[in-house]
Write an enzyme that holds these catalytic residues in place. Structure first.
Site, short mmCIF file in Angstrom:
data_model
loop_
_atom_site.label_atom_id
_atom_site.label_comp_id
_atom_site.label_asym_id
_atom_site.label_seq_id
_atom_site.Cartn_x
_atom_site.Cartn_y
_atom_site.Cartn_z
CD GLN A 185 9.90 12.98 13.64
OE1 GLN A 185 9.22 14.02 13.43
NE2 GLN A 185 9.25 12.20 14.52
N GLY B 116 0.91 -1.18 -0.05
CA GLY B 116 -0.15 0.11 -0.01
C GLY B 116 0.82 1.34 0.05
NE ARG C 109 -4.06 2.73 -6.42
CZ ARG C 109 -3.26 2.12 -5.99
NH1 ARG C 109 -2.34 1.52 -6.64
NH2 ARG C 109 -3.12 1.62 -4.88
N GLY D 296 22.71 1.70 1.71
CA GLY D 296 22.33 2.15 2.99
C GLY D 296 22.60 3.88 3.08
CD GLU E 105 18.48 -1.98 -5.87
OE1 GLU E 105 18.63 -2.68 -6.75
OE2 GLU E 105 17.78 -0.84 -5.93
CD GLU F 6 5.21 0.13 -9.56
OE1 GLU F 6 5.66 -1.08 -9.49
OE2 GLU F 6 4.75 0.83 -8.54
CD GLN G 262 9.51 -2.22 -3.83
OE1 GLN G 262 8.89 -2.70 -3.04
NE2 GLN G 262 8.89 -2.61 -5.31
#
Length: 468
Positions: free
Chosen positions: A444, A235, A274, A408, A406, A265, A387
């Site tokens: 944060q 989501g 949507r 750091g 992928e 995408e 992702q």
């Protein structure tokens, strides 16, 4: 006599022109073609190209030919006054100032504007004009230094310092003025403190639309990069679109925030569909199956939502295969037309680095740095979807920062990291968003971290404040 490039080349021979043909060309670096192309681009698409020229620190002095210098000077004046920048307006302005003949009259204006049919290569020609101007200025400074060396009378340290200053005056325009005295930063900080005291706990940034999240972040702040990470089908896009909707169509009493969505995408029509069904609370599956009547309340709700979105300051760019440099340029141009307050990028791993031959981790690191730089440059929050790797699924645990996929550097560059996760007691049969979701504030910089709960309405792909 008119100050056109043609007449300046046909004028009285200079000492350099009398040299044998084997002698090196010693005329100052310049490109009449690049200058004419830049002016043509300005007249074809004034606001966009001129904004790019100003960003590159191109001024009238950057042009070698007097005619082109005058044309660009007047073009900038028209732009700053808010007048239309077109061939007709420029010609009329020249006539009013009695300078039309000085640039070669209408024939030269037509020659310039007839150069190109499109502004596609404006960036190249802007860089070329800037490069030639910088070289001319360096020649001037270096020549002066040579002359001063011959007339040197003493005081070597002071002399070298003066040469360095002269060269620095030329080269300082290559970079922006980024360092400020701390008193300026203190003023900004005091303004933020005053705002906090005045609002007494109210939001100081862009509202997410989720009260528990806003309570922790006080809204998404300017210059922040906010990462929203999750596994596929959890989501992420729905969550980001809900935030974009809340920003552009806020509750009464709050101003609408112009929002730009980069969707690498999904197409713009898919996103719009949507957003429409989510806001109108219409079940998309029933709509696709034809189970909603034409005269039903749901159709009326869809129409009402469509009218709201038509007036909302939302921009969608669904270009695929964007590089980070292209994305920043697009954002900059839209910002020049409409001052944006929020950017959403869906999603980070689909943005390309400038060099496709680089290792993927280096490309992701470059994209991450570029997105953070965009947030600072445009002075707004940038929400970036990302992702997660499979580690949390394999180990059946809550996601953590090290699961960012992928690179750091994403973890390092982000100011806020939010992770969407299925509740521990959710049905594990399908890897999709459940009726409730855990939202983990994993990082944060300027506030607390912790877990929140959200309600997810699957039939309308909408997240809402949690209700037990």
């Amino acid at each position: 006599m008119a100050l056109t490039p043609a007449t300046s080349r046909r004028g009285r021979s200079s000492p350099e022109e009398t040299l044998p043909s084997s002698a090196p060309d010693r005329s100052p670096p310049h490109s009449v073609e690049a200058e004419e192309h830049v002016i043509a681009c300005c007249l074809l698409d004034g606001n966009d190209t001129i904004a790019r020229c100003l960003e590159a620190r191109i001024s009238a002095e950057s042009f070698y030919y007097p005619a082109n210098r005058l044309l660009f000077e007047i073009t900038i004046e028209l732009y700053q006054k808010g007048s239309p920048v077109t061939l007709e307006v420029l010609a009329e302005e020249l006539k009013t100032r009695r300078q039309l003949d000085a640039v070669g009259g209408f024939p030269y204006l037509m020659q310039v504007t007839g150069k190109i049919p499109t502004t596609a290569h404006a960036g190249y020609f802007i860089d070329k004009v800037r490069e030639k101007h910088l070289l001319r200025e360096l020649i001037k400074a270096a020549t002066g230094a040579v002359e001063n060396c011959y007339s040197f009378t003493g005081g070597l340290e002071e002399f070298v310092d003066k040469v360095e200053q002269d060269l620095f005056k030329v080269t300082q325009d290559r970079v922006s003025d980024s360092a400020k005295e701390i008193k300026d930063a203190i003023k900004d900080a005091n303004a933020v403190i005053a705002k906090m005291l005045l609002k007494k706990g109210e939001l100081t940034g862009v509202s997410s639309g989720f009260k528990d999240l806003d309570a922790m972040t006080f809204g998404f702040q300017k210059q922040e990069m906010i990462i929203v990470a999750a596994r596929p089908s959890m989501g992420k896009t729905s969550f980001a679109l809900n935030i974009a909707e809340s920003a552009a169509l806020p509750k009464p009493g709050r101003e609408a925030v112009p929002t730009l969505v980069f969707s690498l995408e999904m197409s713009s029509s898919q996103l719009a569909l949507r957003m429409l069904t989510s806001r109108s609370r219409v079940n998309l599956k029933l709509l696709r199956d034809g189970l909603i009547g034409r005269d039903s309340q749901q159709i009326n709700d869809l129409g009402k939502a469509a009218e709201e979105f038509k007036k909302a300051p939302v921009f969608i760019d669904d270009s695929s295969n964007l590089t980070i440099m292209e994305m920043r340029a697009k954002a900059r141009r839209i910002y020049a037309r409409k001052k944006l307050g929020l950017i959403v990028v869906d999603y980070l791993q689909l943005v390309s680095g400038s060099d496709p031959r680089s290792p993927r981790e280096q490309q992701v690191a470059e994209v991450s740095r570029g997105l953070k730089a965009m947030a600072k440059e445009l002075d707004l929050p940038v929400i970036v979807l990302s992702q997660l790797n499979r580690a949390s699924e394999k180990e059946n645990r809550t996601p953590r920062l090290s699961d960012l996929r992928e690179s750091g550097s994403i973890e390092q560059d982000a100011d806020v990291v939010l992770m969407l996760s299925r509740p521990k007691d959710a049905d594990e049969k399908f890897q999709v968003a459940a009726n409730a979701a855990d939202l983990i504030v994993a990082k944060q910089r300027n506030g607390p971290v912790g877990d929140l709960k959200l309600t997810f309405l699957q039939e309308i792909t909408r997240f809402e404040n949690f209700t037990p």
